[in-house]
Design an enzyme around this catalytic site. Sequence first.
Site, PDB file in Angstrom:
ATOM      1  N   LYS A   1      -5.659   4.906  -7.422  1.00 19.76           N
ATOM      2  CA  LYS A   1      -5.133   6.237  -7.775  1.00 19.76           C
ATOM      3  C   LYS A   1      -5.376   6.910  -9.718  1.00 19.76           C
ATOM      4  O   LYS A   1      -5.460   7.926  -9.849  1.00 19.76           O
ATOM      5  CB  LYS A   1      -3.698   6.547  -7.463  1.00 19.76           C
ATOM      6  CG  LYS A   1      -3.952   7.152  -6.062  1.00 19.76           C
ATOM      7  CD  LYS A   1      -2.854   7.297  -4.877  1.00 19.76           C
ATOM      8  CE  LYS A   1      -2.762   7.119  -3.562  1.00 19.76           C
ATOM      9  NZ  LYS A   1      -1.248   7.367  -2.773  1.00 19.76           N
TER      10      LYS A   1
ATOM     11  N   LEU B   1       1.310  -1.699   0.120  1.00 21.20           N
ATOM     12  CA  LEU B   1       0.015   0.155   0.130  1.00 21.20           C
ATOM     13  C   LEU B   1       1.271   0.941  -0.142  1.00 21.20           C
ATOM     14  O   LEU B   1       2.116   0.989   0.528  1.00 21.20           O
ATOM     15  CB  LEU B   1      -1.013   0.137   1.124  1.00 21.20           C
ATOM     16  CG  LEU B   1      -1.629  -0.649   1.060  1.00 21.20           C
ATOM     17  CD1 LEU B   1      -2.581  -0.990   2.869  1.00 21.20           C
ATOM     18  CD2 LEU B   1      -2.622  -0.788  -0.100  1.00 21.20           C
ATOM     19  N   ASP B   2       0.776   2.029  -0.494  1.00 21.10           N
ATOM     20  CA  ASP B   2       1.387   3.349  -0.463  1.00 21.10           C
ATOM     21  C   ASP B   2       1.583   3.905   0.756  1.00 21.10           C
ATOM     22  O   ASP B   2       0.702   3.694   1.537  1.00 21.10           O
ATOM     23  CB  ASP B   2       0.269   4.474  -1.376  1.00 21.10           C
ATOM     24  CG  ASP B   2       0.940   3.992  -2.799  1.00 21.10           C
ATOM     25  OD1 ASP B   2       1.231   3.153  -3.231  1.00 21.10           O
ATOM     26  OD2 ASP B   2      -0.640   4.648  -3.636  1.00 21.10           O
ATOM     27  N   PHE B   3       2.600   4.996   1.030  1.00 19.17           N
ATOM     28  CA  PHE B   3       3.190   5.791   1.879  1.00 19.17           C
ATOM     29  C   PHE B   3       2.242   6.220   2.672  1.00 19.17           C
ATOM     30  O   PHE B   3       1.312   6.558   3.576  1.00 19.17           O
ATOM     31  CB  PHE B   3       3.768   6.435   1.805  1.00 19.17           C
ATOM     32  CG  PHE B   3       4.435   7.147   2.737  1.00 19.17           C
ATOM     33  CD1 PHE B   3       5.076   6.738   4.289  1.00 19.17           C
ATOM     34  CD2 PHE B   3       3.768   8.020   2.874  1.00 19.17           C
ATOM     35  CE1 PHE B   3       5.599   7.918   5.118  1.00 19.17           C
ATOM     36  CE2 PHE B   3       5.233   9.419   4.019  1.00 19.17           C
ATOM     37  CZ  PHE B   3       5.331   9.161   4.821  1.00 19.17           C
TER      38      PHE B   3
END
Length: 240
Positions: free
Chosen positions: A189, A101-103
């Site tokens: 995104k 998962l992204d930051f």
Amino acid sequence: MRLAKYLAEAGIASRRKAEQFIVQGRVRVNGLLVKEKGYIINPGFDRVEFDGRIITREEKVYILLNKPVGYICSVFDPQGRPTVMDLVKDINLRVYPVGRLDFDTEGLLLLSNDGEFTNLMIHPRYEMTKTYQALVAGKPGEESLRMLQEGIQLEDGVTAPAQVNILKAYKDKTLLEIKIHEGRKRQVKRMCLAAGHLVISLKRTAFGFLNLQGVAPGKYRFLTPEEVNKLKQYAWSDRG
Ligand code: URA
């Protein structure tokens, strides 16, 4: 159990590579050199050494973490940012994130020390469904929703069909639920942006049949053996 399997499960190498190590004479069983790649051992009884080191099999663990925003999904960050490992520090085993998962993405992240399980869970061939809640700017119209649902052109190719629902419409933003089974980098995104809507915040709410119920942000729980088996069966089953 085959010696090569034992070495692979201990994290030394793949089964095939472990067989090569055996043939190369790097493995001893109860102090004796074994060069037969199909050699059978009794795991609870025999003492296995690789390059002179005693090898013990790690207990397999499967963790469901509710990742908060502001943690990176890797074991070490050269920039010194907090990593998801900081949230499971009290576990005395080396575990790794199952996918990423992204930051700035929060939500359900699995961690495990079982490489085969990780591969099953992240390989697009097995189509594990991931559910996200994406708060996007503006109000996606029919055309945007259709593009997201049917597949949308990204720089690394068209996405597979997705399930998309509007959960809540605000004045100038919209909460979408998006279910995908691919796991490309920053996929949700990029999909939303390609459909004309910037993602303001993103949360993974489910992975297959698992959800975040009872696990507060920053906390984790161990999966039950039944849940692990069900996930594996889900991945293996032919869902057409
Ligand atoms: N899609 C994204 O864009 N980011 C994530 O972290 C996960 C899915």
